[in-house]
Design a protein around this motif. Structure first.
Motif, PDB file in Angstrom:
ATOM      1  N   MET A 265       0.821  -1.205   0.000  1.00 19.98           N
ATOM      2  CA  MET A 265       0.000   0.000   0.000  1.00 19.98           C
ATOM      3  C   MET A 265       0.861   1.263   0.000  1.00 19.98           C
ATOM      4  N   GLU A 266       1.961   1.210   0.738  1.00 18.57           N
ATOM      5  CA  GLU A 266       2.879   2.352   0.786  1.00 18.57           C
ATOM      6  C   GLU A 266       3.457   2.648  -0.587  1.00 18.57           C
ATOM      7  N   ILE A 268       2.117   1.727  -3.530  1.00 20.35           N
ATOM      8  CA  ILE A 268       1.026   2.173  -4.408  1.00 20.35           C
ATOM      9  C   ILE A 268       0.747   3.655  -4.180  1.00 20.35           C
ATOM     10  N   GLU A 269       0.674   4.044  -2.914  1.00 23.55           N
ATOM     11  CA  GLU A 269       0.406   5.449  -2.582  1.00 23.55           C
ATOM     12  C   GLU A 269       1.515   6.361  -3.110  1.00 23.55           C
ATOM     13  N   GLU A 270       2.764   5.885  -3.003  1.00 28.27           N
ATOM     14  CA  GLU A 270       3.884   6.683  -3.498  1.00 28.27           C
ATOM     15  C   GLU A 270       3.799   6.849  -5.014  1.00 28.27           C
ATOM     16  N   ASN A 271       3.481   5.749  -5.723  1.00 25.35           N
ATOM     17  CA  ASN A 271       3.364   5.810  -7.183  1.00 25.35           C
ATOM     18  C   ASN A 271       2.229   6.739  -7.610  1.00 25.35           C
ATOM     19  N   LEU A 272       1.073   6.601  -6.933  1.00 25.61           N
ATOM     20  CA  LEU A 272      -0.072   7.447  -7.265  1.00 25.61           C
ATOM     21  C   LEU A 272       0.238   8.917  -6.998  1.00 25.61           C
ATOM     22  N   SER A 273       0.866   9.163  -5.855  1.00 20.12           N
ATOM     23  CA  SER A 273       1.208  10.529  -5.484  1.00 20.12           C
ATOM     24  C   SER A 273       2.135  11.167  -6.514  1.00 20.12           C
ATOM     25  N   ASN A 274       3.156  10.403  -6.925  1.00 15.59           N
ATOM     26  CA  ASN A 274       4.105  10.918  -7.921  1.00 15.59           C
ATOM     27  C   ASN A 274       3.423  11.178  -9.260  1.00 15.59           C
ATOM     28  N   PHE A 308      -8.891  13.598  -8.408  1.00 15.10           N
ATOM     29  CA  PHE A 308      -8.938  12.136  -8.351  1.00 15.10           C
ATOM     30  C   PHE A 308      -9.900  11.586  -9.402  1.00 15.10           C
TER      31      PHE A 308
END
Length: 320
Positions: A265-266, A268-274, A308
């Protein structure tokens, strides 16, 4: 690209280079970790945490000796405060363990926190994977001195030792709920100083009042002295007992699943954020949006949802 085969064969230099690459967020880090991952999952990870001056480094040192007496290969991640001048780790832990420096079956790495809270370095979980693939049977993670809320070690270790000392002020203050609930074993170190009865009694009473230990592993309280050599063999035995008990109950597998879930999850969140940040900054829209937010023309809640939803629409169109 560094050769994973050399790491698996136990090449110490390769392990050191891989850890440096991970610490420095080097190119190819994720690809490297992807190749390493199938060769992990064999090491017993022991976390050692507690307040500054509790004797964590000395305890790590004697546990290395116990592991080597049992012919086990040991990896140590000693997390030190980051130097405000050089940005590196203050190597106090490695100095204390220098007698193991020439042992080819002991790998010690000091790492700076680099501003990361929780008593650990940001790269710690990935360095654990490198040492695991390197062939370590035991990996010891020693945190920097922590307080009541720095609990990250619970997301890394199979067995967590919370190290306390007698005469270190208010015992109840030391073992408040946060730090108490991550302990698999309580270690009262420097017990040769005396006055251990009070803190042992306080811990046992708090364990008696907690329903979470009924029918499960109840954290034992062991008194040790690294200086006098007291309680070390008992502690080593309890560490092995905890591993066996958590395996038998299935708790170890559950904990590993939860760790991996959090890690995925960490990422995925990093990829989405970037991705979202890049898409916002490419057309310069971010500046206008921030100005409109400051001027109260729009609100952050609606805007975040709009961004989003736009992302979802774009992804849907790509898939079509």
């Amino acid at each position: 690209m560094l050769e994973v085969s050399k790491l698996i064969q136990g090449n110490k230099r390769t392990a050191a280079k891989m850890i440096s690459l991970i610490e420095n967020e080097g190119e190819g880090k994720r690809e490297l970790l992807s190749k390493i991952y199938p060769h992990t999952g064999n090491a017993h990870v022991i976390g050692i945490t507690g307040s500054p001056g509790a004797g964590k480094s000395s305890l790590t040192d004697v546990l290395i000796k116990q592991a080597r007496n049992n012919e086990l290969k040991v990896g140590v991640i000693a997390v030190d405060p980051t130097s405000p001048i050089s940005g590196g780790a203050l190597l106090g832990d490695r100095i204390r363990m220098q007698e193991h420096a020439l042992d080819k079956n002991v790998f010690i790495r000091s790492m700076g926190t680099r501003g990361c809270l929780g008593g650990l370095a940001r790269a710690s979980k990935d360095v654990v994977k490198v040492l695991d693939a390197y062939g370590c049977d035991i990996i010891i993670i020693e945190t920097v001195g922590v307080g009541q809320s720095e609990l990250d070690i619970m997301h890394y270790a199979d067995t967590t030792l919370v190290v306390l000392t007698p005469g270190a002020g208010d015992h109840i203050q030391t073992i408040k709920a946060g730090i108490m609930e991550i302990a698999d074993i309580f270690v009262i170190n420097k017990s040769d100083l005396g006055n251990t009865k009070k803190i042992v009694t306080d811990i046992e009473q708090m364990l008696d009042m907690s329903p979470r230990y009924h029918g499960k592993w109840r954290p034992p309280v062991v008194e040790t002295s690294t200086l006098a050599g007291l309680g070390i063999e008992e502690l080593w035995s309890l560490i092995q007992q905890h591993l066996e008990a958590s395996r038998a109950s299935g708790e170890l597998r559950v904990n590993v699943r939860e760790r991996l879930k959090a890690e995925v999850m960490e990422m995925i969140e990093e990829n989405l954020s970037n991705y979202l940040w890049d898409s916002l900054t490419q057309n310069g829209g971010i500046e206008q949006m921030l100005d409109d937010l400051v001027d109260r023309k729009i609100d952050p809640y609606t805007e975040a949802n709009r961004i989003f939803q736009k992302f979802l629409t774009e992804r849907s169109n790509v898939n079509v």
